[in-house]
Design an enzyme around this catalytic site. Sequence first.
Site, PDB file in Angstrom:
ATOM      1  CG  PHE A  28     -83.002 -69.718  23.006  1.00 17.70           C
ATOM      2  CD1 PHE A  28     -84.568 -69.961  22.766  1.00 17.70           C
ATOM      3  CD2 PHE A  28     -82.473 -68.651  21.894  1.00 17.70           C
ATOM      4  CE1 PHE A  28     -85.602 -68.460  21.492  1.00 17.70           C
ATOM      5  CE2 PHE A  28     -83.386 -67.994  20.991  1.00 17.70           C
ATOM      6  CZ  PHE A  28     -84.541 -68.577  20.598  1.00 17.70           C
ATOM      7  CG  ASP A  43     -75.901 -70.593  20.179  1.00 18.57           C
ATOM      8  OD1 ASP A  43     -75.140 -69.649  20.265  1.00 18.57           O
ATOM      9  OD2 ASP A  43     -76.794 -71.143  20.655  1.00 18.57           O
ATOM     10  CE  LYS A  51     -80.211 -62.518  20.755  1.00 18.25           C
ATOM     11  NZ  LYS A  51     -79.330 -64.149  20.399  1.00 18.25           N
TER      12      LYS A  51
HETATM   13  C1  PLP Z   1     -80.696 -65.452  19.934  1.00 17.75           C
HETATM   14  C2  PLP Z   1     -79.843 -66.683  20.482  1.00 17.75           C
HETATM   15  C3  PLP Z   1     -79.987 -67.111  19.012  1.00 17.75           C
HETATM   16  C4  PLP Z   1     -80.663 -67.026  17.870  1.00 17.75           C
HETATM   17  O1  PLP Z   1     -80.646 -66.298  16.672  1.00 17.75           O
HETATM   18  P1  PLP Z   1     -81.224 -65.291  15.482  1.00 17.75           P
HETATM   19  O2  PLP Z   1     -80.737 -64.668  15.357  1.00 17.75           O
HETATM   20  O3  PLP Z   1     -82.791 -64.759  16.127  1.00 17.75           O
HETATM   21  O4  PLP Z   1     -82.116 -66.829  14.811  1.00 17.75           O
HETATM   22  C5  PLP Z   1     -79.482 -68.508  19.307  1.00 17.75           C
HETATM   23  N1  PLP Z   1     -78.713 -68.908  20.097  1.00 17.75           N
HETATM   24  C6  PLP Z   1     -78.301 -68.338  21.131  1.00 17.75           C
HETATM   25  C7  PLP Z   1     -78.026 -68.068  22.178  1.00 17.75           C
HETATM   26  C8  PLP Z   1     -79.395 -66.078  21.278  1.00 17.75           C
HETATM   27  O5  PLP Z   1     -79.258 -66.076  22.200  1.00 17.75           O
END
Ligand code: PLP
Length: 422
Positions: A152, A243, A272
Site C-alpha cells: 500500500f 515506504d 503518519k
Molecule cells: C497510510 C499509508 C500511505 C498513505 O498515506 P496518506 O497520508 O494516507 O496519503 C502510504 N504508505 C503506507 C505504507 C501507508 O501506511
Amino acid sequence: MTSQTLTPQTSPSVAEDTFQPAVFDQHVMATYGRFPIAMERGVGTRLWDSEGKEYLDFVAGIATCTLGHCHPAMVEAATAQIRKLQHVSNLYYIPEQGELAEWLTTRSCADRVFFCNSGAEANEGAIKLARKYGHTELGIEAPIVITAKSSFHGRTLATVTATGQPKYQKNFNPLVPGFYYVPYNDIEALKEAITALDADQRQVAAILLEPMQGEGGVCPGNPVYFKQVRQLCDQLGILLILDEVQVGMGRTGNLWGYQTVGVEPDIFTLAKGLGGGMPIGAILAKSHCDVLRPGEHGSTFGGNPFVCGVALSVCKTLEQESVVMNVRSRGQQLREGLKALAKKYPALCEGVRGWGLINGLVLKAEADLVALDVVKAALAEGLLVIPAGAQVVRMVPPLVVSEADVKEAIALLDRALGTVLA
Ligand SMILES: *Cc1c(COP(=O)(O)O)cnc(C)c1O
C-alpha cells in the site's frame, strides 16, 4: 443549502451540539465506510464520543497519534507556533523546517529532506525522484519502479498504481505506466522480474517496498530478503526506496523500520507518525540520489512553520521520554496477551504477527469471520482497533501506551472475541 440543514438550529427539541450523521452524509462525499460515532475529545490513549462514551484508542488515527491525544508538549508547541507564524510558503527559508530536517537527518541514514503533507504525496515525490535519477544518472528512457503485491503506497494516481492491490485500482484506469509488481519477501521472484523486464528492454530505476506491509495485513519484511534486495540494488546501481509512512518514527521498536529489517535505503518516506496528528509527510534521501532541483518539485503547504514546529515537538518528546523503549516493552506485552487470546479462541484465531506497537491478530479464514466483525464488537466494548485486510485485526496504539492500557485492551478484546463467538 436546503431547509433540512437548518432544522437542527431552528428546532428547540434538538440540542445545538447534537451530532447528526444524516446531515453530515448529506454534505460530505461517501468515500469512507464510517462507524456511526463522532469523537469529541481525547487525552492520552483515551477518546470520548459525542454521547460521552469513553474508548481506549488502539488505532491512534491509523498509526498517527504517536504521543496520543493532546500531549502537553504538542499543545504547547502548537499554541506557541500559531501565535508566532503559521504559513509563509517555501518562497522563503522556514527555520522550523530546517530544524526538523536536521533532527531527522542526524538520526537516520538520510542526508536531506523534502517536506509535504501526506504519505501519498511523499511516495509520489519519491517516485518522481527515482524517475529523474533513472533519466539523469542511469540514462534510462522510461524508468520502471518495482513494487510488491499486497503493498500500500497511497491513493493518488501514481501511488495507487504503485500499490500492488487491484481492489484499490478498480475503476481508475488508465493507471500510470512504469510500475511492475513482485511477490513480497521473495528474492527469486524479484530477480526473475528484473531479468524479464531487461529482456523486454524495460529498465528498472528503483525498488519500492514497505519494511512491513501494514495495510496489506501486518506482514513483516524478512531481514534476509531485505539484505538480498539491498545487494541486488547495489549490484545494479538502482535505488532502494522504503515506504516508512506507517512504520517509521519508532513504531517497530526502532526509530526507523529499515533498522528492523537491517538495511539502509537510498530513499525513505515518512508521514503518519511524524506529525503526531499534524498533516505532514517527508521524503528523506541520501546525498547521491538527492537530484531534484528548483522548479522540479514543490508543495505550497509542505513543511510550513506550524506543522514543522509541532512535528519537532513530537520528535523531541519521543527522545526525551524514551518512547522507543516503551514501544519495545509494551509491544512484547501486547503480543504475549494476543497470543494468549489466540490460544483461548482457537476456532477464531490463527495467530499473531507484528513488531513493536504494530501488531495483528490473524483470524482463521475458515472461521467465516472477518476482521470487521471483531472491530465492531471491540468498539461496543470501548476498544478501538482496525482491520488490515479482511482477516487481520490491527492494533497500532499511541507509542506512549501504558502497561495498564495494554492489559485493559487485552481484557476488552477478550470480551469482544467472546461476543463474536457467541
Ligand atoms: C497510510 C499509508 C500511505 C498513505 O498515506 P496518506 O497520508 O494516507 O496519503 C502510504 N504508505 C503506507 C505504507 C501507508 O501506511
